[in-house]
Scaffold this active site. Sequence first.
Site, mmCIF file in Angstrom:
data_model
loop_
_atom_site.group_PDB
_atom_site.id
_atom_site.type_symbol
_atom_site.label_atom_id
_atom_site.label_comp_id
_atom_site.label_asym_id
_atom_site.label_seq_id
_atom_site.Cartn_x
_atom_site.Cartn_y
_atom_site.Cartn_z
ATOM 1 N N GLU A 179 0.839 -1.203 0.000
ATOM 2 C CA GLU A 179 0.000 0.000 0.000
ATOM 3 C C GLU A 179 0.877 1.259 0.000
ATOM 4 O O GLU A 179 1.854 1.349 0.758
ATOM 5 C CB GLU A 179 -0.880 -0.036 1.253
ATOM 6 N N LYS A 239 -9.000 2.551 -1.939
ATOM 7 C CA LYS A 239 -9.276 1.925 -0.644
ATOM 8 C C LYS A 239 -10.687 2.311 -0.213
ATOM 9 O O LYS A 239 -11.048 3.493 -0.223
ATOM 10 C CB LYS A 239 -8.244 2.396 0.377
ATOM 11 N N CYS A 288 -5.516 -3.044 2.392
ATOM 12 C CA CYS A 288 -5.291 -3.166 3.830
ATOM 13 C C CYS A 288 -6.557 -3.263 4.678
ATOM 14 O O CYS A 288 -7.141 -4.326 4.808
ATOM 15 C CB CYS A 288 -4.421 -2.008 4.310
#
Length: 638
Positions: free
Chosen positions: A46, A115, A170
């Site tokens: 990330e 994300k 994540c």
Amino acid sequence: MGEGFLRVSAATPKVKVADCIYNGEQTKKAIDQAVENQVKLLVLPELGITGYTCGDLFLQSRLLDSAKEQILWLRDYTKNKDIVVAVGFPMEWNGSLYNLAAILFDGKVLGLVPKRNIPNYSEFYEARHFKEGMEKPVEIEFGKERVWMGTNLLFQCETIKGFTLAAEICEDLWVPCPPSTHHALAGATVIINLSASDETTGKDIYRRQLVESQSGRLICGYLYADAGEGESSTDLVFAAHNLIAENGTMLAEAVRFQNQTIVADLDLDRIHSERRRMKTFGITESEYQTIFFSIQKTEATKGFYHFIDPMPFVPSKKEDRDKRCEEILSIQAMGLKKRLEHAHCQSAVIGISGGLDSTLALLVTARAFDLLGLKREQITAITMPCFGTTDRTYQNAVLLIEKLGAEFVEVDIRKAVLYHFQDIGQNLELHDVTYENAQARERTQVLMDFANKKNGMVIGTGDLSELALGWATYNGDHMSMYGVNASVPKTLVRHLVRYYADTCQDEKLSQVLFDVLDTPVSPELLPPEDGKIAQKTEDIVGPYELHDFYLYYILRFGYTPKKVYDLAQKAFEGVYSKETILKWLKTFYHRFFTQQFKRSCLPDGPKVGSVAVSPRGDLRMPSDACVRIWMEELERIE
């Protein structure tokens, strides 16, 4: 490498915080290494182009411009590389900042995945900088081309069957309903996660469980690329805990704190087979945009990064194996206990040959009687010597019955079989199938009639491997009132008996069981040679470890003959030649199809594992199905 596998990698290049040029160069090196390893999908951490720990530097235009420049440079670098690369970077769009995964392939940006879940607790304060990503894809201008951006993007490979990619970042995995759940329902078979998960004590255990569990629930390949060395240590440390899982099994795991690159070969056929069997995928209420791409369909020739267990039914670790054995013995005994209770039956009859299967069946029956509070003397254990019986197996049968406390009965069937041979005109010197099966059927008649006398039931001894091969005499040892071994493969029967020998408190019983284990598998239907067993089953039908391997992959996953053959070569390399593997694989297919009629009328018996052949449960197969197309594929193998 073998058809149906996809080579993938998760890597953590060392970064310098806010130095996009350095980080781009390190990413380039990671791509080069992946190409050298013949990887088709590479996942990086990330925000890897900037570093995850930039803090308020994410609000600096120069950092964002430099990050975009590096993504466009890496995009061009992937031209003619034949590899999909997922790189993390920040980008401003429409007045907001997004934490993105850029999916690069062959000089193009296939898509940008933002994300979805932005953590803002404890050490995480991403909401200070980033906006949560949109689910519904939008088409934006990026590097002078139109690119789809959104969480609901699917990247479908047109040249590799079963390779459909989706991404999350994540925190997306750590929330109650991860985006990957919807991705899988929409058809994604490979999920990637670009992560920056800081390291705290014990967190690695939970992270590993999370990845394994998600890959198992979604029946997918799951790649987790974690940030590592080079990130700011002002408050946090990152360990590069890279993980690759497939359908609940961890294929590769990085050593933490080493920025280690991991590689694995995902079995896309396995994923596809499991989903086809369960039928819960391919349905979603979310709107997805599918982006197509084409990788050259070339098989990797360097190494093989997927362990193929030659004993798929038998756990390799003793602790796991012992647990499995105890569990199976309990399932078998509880199944028989229920049947005896339901029939108000307090007597059982079982034929004991001194071989593995009948030994296991007697051990299970004794356990069931103990659970019911019945005396073991109410188990009638019958030994029935005939033309092929050896002193060794006879003595083992006698000692086994004695040590377990069952009633011992001996019925010598030689005279009965000889009278029967006279009745049907069978030449005693002709040791053909009639000679053999007449003995098996006479033994079954004895058992059934004794069960009538005792008001009991006959306990079957045949195992899963014999049933798959049809290695049972129809209306002979094929029949019983309850078959306790019906779904236990031969390779596991041996370990169940060994486990009992290791854990029982009777030293003499252990000695008998170990000698049974050392005795060659045989129906003992042909006369002994110099007092020793003349008829060895595995010389006739082939090694049971090969047949159990074939059985597992054919029934559990529906693999093609060629795929099973390729896997067997890898699993048994140095043990069996290619010619031997092919020979017995042909035998398996031939016998499996032609002997289905024996399985279509099997007695009841408990399922203990993921593979079984009960016509009422796992296997609904016509008795007259043709094996032609499977054999034709085998004949084409060189």
